[in-house]
Design a protein around this motif. Structure first.
Motif, PDB file in Angstrom:
ATOM      1  N   GLY A  12       2.510  15.717  16.716  1.00 35.75           N
ATOM      2  CA  GLY A  12       1.114  16.135  16.616  1.00 35.75           C
ATOM      3  C   GLY A  12       0.158  15.109  17.181  1.00 35.75           C
ATOM      4  N   SER A  13       0.486  14.551  18.339  1.00 36.81           N
ATOM      5  CA  SER A  13      -0.310  13.441  18.877  1.00 36.81           C
ATOM      6  C   SER A  13      -1.119  13.811  20.114  1.00 36.81           C
ATOM      7  CB  SER A  13       0.595  12.254  19.196  1.00 36.81           C
ATOM      8  OG  SER A  13       1.737  12.643  19.933  1.00 36.81           O
ATOM      9  N   ALA A  14      -1.306  15.105  20.362  1.00 35.52           N
ATOM     10  CA  ALA A  14      -2.156  15.520  21.480  1.00 35.52           C
ATOM     11  C   ALA A  14      -3.628  15.547  21.087  1.00 35.52           C
ATOM     12  CB  ALA A  14      -1.734  16.898  21.990  1.00 35.52           C
ATOM     13  N   THR A  15      -3.899  15.506  19.776  1.00 32.89           N
ATOM     14  CA  THR A  15      -5.275  15.530  19.280  1.00 32.89           C
ATOM     15  C   THR A  15      -5.372  14.695  17.999  1.00 32.89           C
ATOM     16  OG1 THR A  15      -4.884  17.499  17.911  1.00 32.89           O
ATOM     17  CG2 THR A  15      -5.709  17.867  20.155  1.00 32.89           C
ATOM     18  N   GLY A  16      -6.587  14.491  17.548  1.00 38.05           N
ATOM     19  CA  GLY A  16      -6.874  13.980  16.218  1.00 38.05           C
ATOM     20  C   GLY A  16      -6.268  12.646  15.847  1.00 38.05           C
ATOM     21  N   ILE A  17      -5.793  12.562  14.607  1.00 37.08           N
ATOM     22  CA  ILE A  17      -5.234  11.327  14.075  1.00 37.08           C
ATOM     23  C   ILE A  17      -4.018  10.896  14.874  1.00 37.08           C
ATOM     24  CG2 ILE A  17      -4.049  10.309  12.086  1.00 37.08           C
ATOM     25  CD1 ILE A  17      -5.873  11.991  10.288  1.00 37.08           C
ATOM     26  N   GLY A  18      -3.154  11.835  15.237  1.00 41.66           N
ATOM     27  CA  GLY A  18      -1.960  11.491  16.009  1.00 41.66           C
ATOM     28  C   GLY A  18      -2.296  10.874  17.346  1.00 41.66           C
ATOM     29  N   LYS A  19      -3.293  11.426  18.019  1.00 44.25           N
ATOM     30  CA  LYS A  19      -3.731  10.867  19.300  1.00 44.25           C
ATOM     31  C   LYS A  19      -4.283   9.465  19.114  1.00 44.25           C
ATOM     32  CE  LYS A  19      -7.083  11.674  23.026  1.00 44.25           C
ATOM     33  NZ  LYS A  19      -8.117  12.613  23.549  1.00 44.25           N
ATOM     34  N   ALA A  20      -5.074   9.268  18.069  1.00 44.57           N
ATOM     35  CA  ALA A  20      -5.636   7.943  17.797  1.00 44.57           C
ATOM     36  C   ALA A  20      -4.532   6.933  17.511  1.00 44.57           C
ATOM     37  CB  ALA A  20      -6.611   8.022  16.626  1.00 44.57           C
ATOM     38  N   THR A 187     -11.806  14.803  12.689  1.00 44.80           N
ATOM     39  CA  THR A 187     -10.988  15.103  13.864  1.00 44.80           C
ATOM     40  C   THR A 187     -11.603  16.275  14.624  1.00 44.80           C
ATOM     41  OG1 THR A 187      -9.606  16.663  12.649  1.00 44.80           O
ATOM     42  CG2 THR A 187      -8.919  14.350  12.647  1.00 44.80           C
ATOM     43  N   GLU A 188     -11.090  16.532  15.826  1.00 46.22           N
ATOM     44  CA  GLU A 188     -11.568  17.675  16.597  1.00 46.22           C
ATOM     45  C   GLU A 188     -11.327  18.979  15.835  1.00 46.22           C
ATOM     46  OE1 GLU A 188      -9.357  15.322  17.596  1.00 46.22           O
ATOM     47  OE2 GLU A 188      -9.225  15.254  19.790  1.00 46.22           O
ATOM     48  N   ASN A 189     -10.183  19.095  15.214  1.00 48.38           N
ATOM     49  CA  ASN A 189      -9.855  20.324  14.497  1.00 48.38           C
ATOM     50  C   ASN A 189     -10.698  20.487  13.239  1.00 48.38           C
ATOM     51  OD1 ASN A 189      -7.909  21.142  16.341  1.00 48.38           O
ATOM     52  ND2 ASN A 189      -6.260  20.073  15.288  1.00 48.38           N
ATOM     53  N   GLU A 190     -11.018  19.385  12.564  1.00 46.23           N
ATOM     54  CA  GLU A 190     -11.867  19.471  11.378  1.00 46.23           C
ATOM     55  C   GLU A 190     -13.269  19.917  11.768  1.00 46.23           C
ATOM     56  OE1 GLU A 190     -13.028  19.077   7.256  1.00 46.23           O
ATOM     57  OE2 GLU A 190     -11.260  19.620   8.411  1.00 46.23           O
ATOM     58  N   ALA A 191     -13.794  19.372  12.856  1.00 53.57           N
ATOM     59  CA  ALA A 191     -15.117  19.780  13.334  1.00 53.57           C
ATOM     60  C   ALA A 191     -15.124  21.269  13.685  1.00 53.57           C
ATOM     61  CB  ALA A 191     -15.513  18.944  14.542  1.00 53.57           C
ATOM     62  N   LYS A 192     -14.049  21.735  14.327  1.00 53.53           N
ATOM     63  CA  LYS A 192     -13.938  23.147  14.696  1.00 53.53           C
ATOM     64  C   LYS A 192     -13.888  24.036  13.461  1.00 53.53           C
ATOM     65  CE  LYS A 192     -10.887  26.395  17.125  1.00 53.53           C
ATOM     66  NZ  LYS A 192      -9.606  26.540  17.850  1.00 53.53           N
ATOM     67  N   ARG A 193     -13.109  23.633  12.444  1.00 54.27           N
ATOM     68  CA  ARG A 193     -13.002  24.429  11.225  1.00 54.27           C
ATOM     69  C   ARG A 193     -14.357  24.573  10.535  1.00 54.27           C
ATOM     70  NH1 ARG A 193      -7.833  22.005  10.787  1.00 54.27           N
ATOM     71  NH2 ARG A 193      -8.705  20.169   9.796  1.00 54.27           N
ATOM     72  N   LYS A 194     -15.106  23.490  10.481  1.00 58.13           N
ATOM     73  CA  LYS A 194     -16.401  23.546   9.806  1.00 58.13           C
ATOM     74  C   LYS A 194     -17.388  24.423  10.570  1.00 58.13           C
ATOM     75  CE  LYS A 194     -15.460  21.167   6.185  1.00 58.13           C
ATOM     76  NZ  LYS A 194     -14.004  21.308   6.323  1.00 58.13           N
ATOM     77  N   ARG A 195     -17.328  24.409  11.887  1.00 59.44           N
ATOM     78  CA  ARG A 195     -18.186  25.306  12.664  1.00 59.44           C
ATOM     79  C   ARG A 195     -17.796  26.758  12.408  1.00 59.44           C
ATOM     80  NH1 ARG A 195     -17.396  21.297  16.701  1.00 59.44           N
ATOM     81  NH2 ARG A 195     -15.832  22.606  17.762  1.00 59.44           N
ATOM     82  N   GLU A 196     -16.494  27.012  12.301  1.00 66.03           N
ATOM     83  CA  GLU A 196     -16.026  28.368  12.012  1.00 66.03           C
ATOM     84  C   GLU A 196     -16.455  28.826  10.625  1.00 66.03           C
ATOM     85  OE1 GLU A 196     -11.851  27.973  12.577  1.00 66.03           O
ATOM     86  OE2 GLU A 196     -11.943  28.246  14.763  1.00 66.03           O
ATOM     87  N   HIS A 197     -16.688  27.854   9.721  1.00 64.40           N
ATOM     88  CA  HIS A 197     -17.154  28.181   8.369  1.00 64.40           C
ATOM     89  C   HIS A 197     -18.659  28.397   8.322  1.00 64.40           C
ATOM     90  CE1 HIS A 197     -13.425  25.920   6.609  1.00 64.40           C
ATOM     91  NE2 HIS A 197     -13.112  27.062   7.187  1.00 64.40           N
ATOM     92  N   GLY A 198     -19.313  28.280   9.460  1.00 65.99           N
ATOM     93  CA  GLY A 198     -20.748  28.550   9.521  1.00 65.99           C
ATOM     94  C   GLY A 198     -21.645  27.338   9.450  1.00 65.99           C
TER      95      GLY A 198
END
Length: 265
Positions: A12-20, A187-198
């Motif tokens: 899982g290192s293409a994004t987020g914590i793994g990438k860092a 992370t990128e995915n956390e930011a995306k999830r929160k936008r999806e939550h409105g």
């Protein structure tokens, strides 16, 4: 160079914590195996780190044989394997009313079974190098949020895996197994999830102190910095340990009961 000449496989290192973590490992002298589900993102990470420092494998970690293929890639490319970072994870909401058996089993398969299988596949190589395993868990492992029930259970299982193998593999194979439990990380995915939550685009700039005493949540790079200690020789023979990485004491904390300031999470 705390990781000089080490070879580290990071799921899982293409994004987020793994990438860092991958970027930090290379900065410290390691060569890395990048893993993810998105070929374009994995390729971007390899290009950023350098083809002489990184190689990528794109595949669902729960596919039969994927863990062994990752290990084989490390050995065929670099001739050794010194550490595995089990970072890949599925993060989805669900409670007892909305979670069915298929969803529950998928969560367990990605977050608990896959780390077990990757560790098992890597064990012969790690035994040769007296290497280590670092599992990336979550503070939700202790009980979790009401709408993160299956996720929290899976991270609790991972924590038990860490403590169990941290004892067994150190005695039998000279391989250390430890875990870090991040709190709330941007992370990128956390930011995306929160936008999806409105939530608005910059939701993370104005968080209630009850959730972020520092005025912000954690950066992936701060989790990566802690990961280096457990991957480096300086952590010595320490094994079977779990370190929580959050800006407040997660266990036993009793935040104010005023719910008017609670963001949509």
């Amino acid at each position: 160079m705390r990781l000089e000449n080490k070879v580290i496989l990071i799921s899982g290192s293409a994004t987020g914590i793994g990438k860092a973590i991958a970027k930090c490992c290379v900065t410290e002298g390691a060569r890395v195996i990048i893993h993810g589900l998105e070929a374009d993102l994995a390729a971007e990470v390899v290009a950023e780190l350098g083809a002489d420092k990184a190689v990528a494998h794109v595949e669902d970690l729960t596919n039969e044989g994927c863990p062994q293929r990752l290990v084989d890639l490390a050995l065929s490319t670099y001739g050794q394997l010194d550490a595995v970072v089990n970072n890949a994870a599925m993060v989805s909401q669900g409670n007892i009313h909305t979670t069915d058996a298929a969803f529950f089993m998928k969560m367990m398969s990605v977050n608990a079974l896959a780390p077990f299988l990757l560790t098992k596949a890597a064990l012969p190589a790690l035994t040769k190098t007296h290497g280590s395993v670092l599992n990336i868990g979550s503070v939700n492992a202790y009980s979790g949020e009401p709408n993160l029930l299956p996720y929290s259970i899976s991270k609790g299982a991972l924590m038990t895996l860490t403590r169990n193998l941290g004892d067994t593999l150190m005695r039998e194979n000279g391989v250390r197994v430890n875990q870090i439990n991040p709190g709330w990380v941007l992370t990128e995915n956390e930011a995306k999830r929160k936008r999806e939550h409105g939530l608005r685009e910059d939701w993370y700039t104005d968080l209630p102190k009850v959730y972020a005493p520092a005025g912000r949540i954690l950066w992936p790079e701060e989790i990566a910095a802690a990961a280096i200690f457990w991957l480096a020789d300086e952590s010595g023979p320490i094994s079977g340990q779990v370190m929580d990485l959050e800006q407040h004491p997660f266990i036993g904390r009793n935040p104010p009961k005023d719910t008017s300031t609670i963001p949509s999470k």
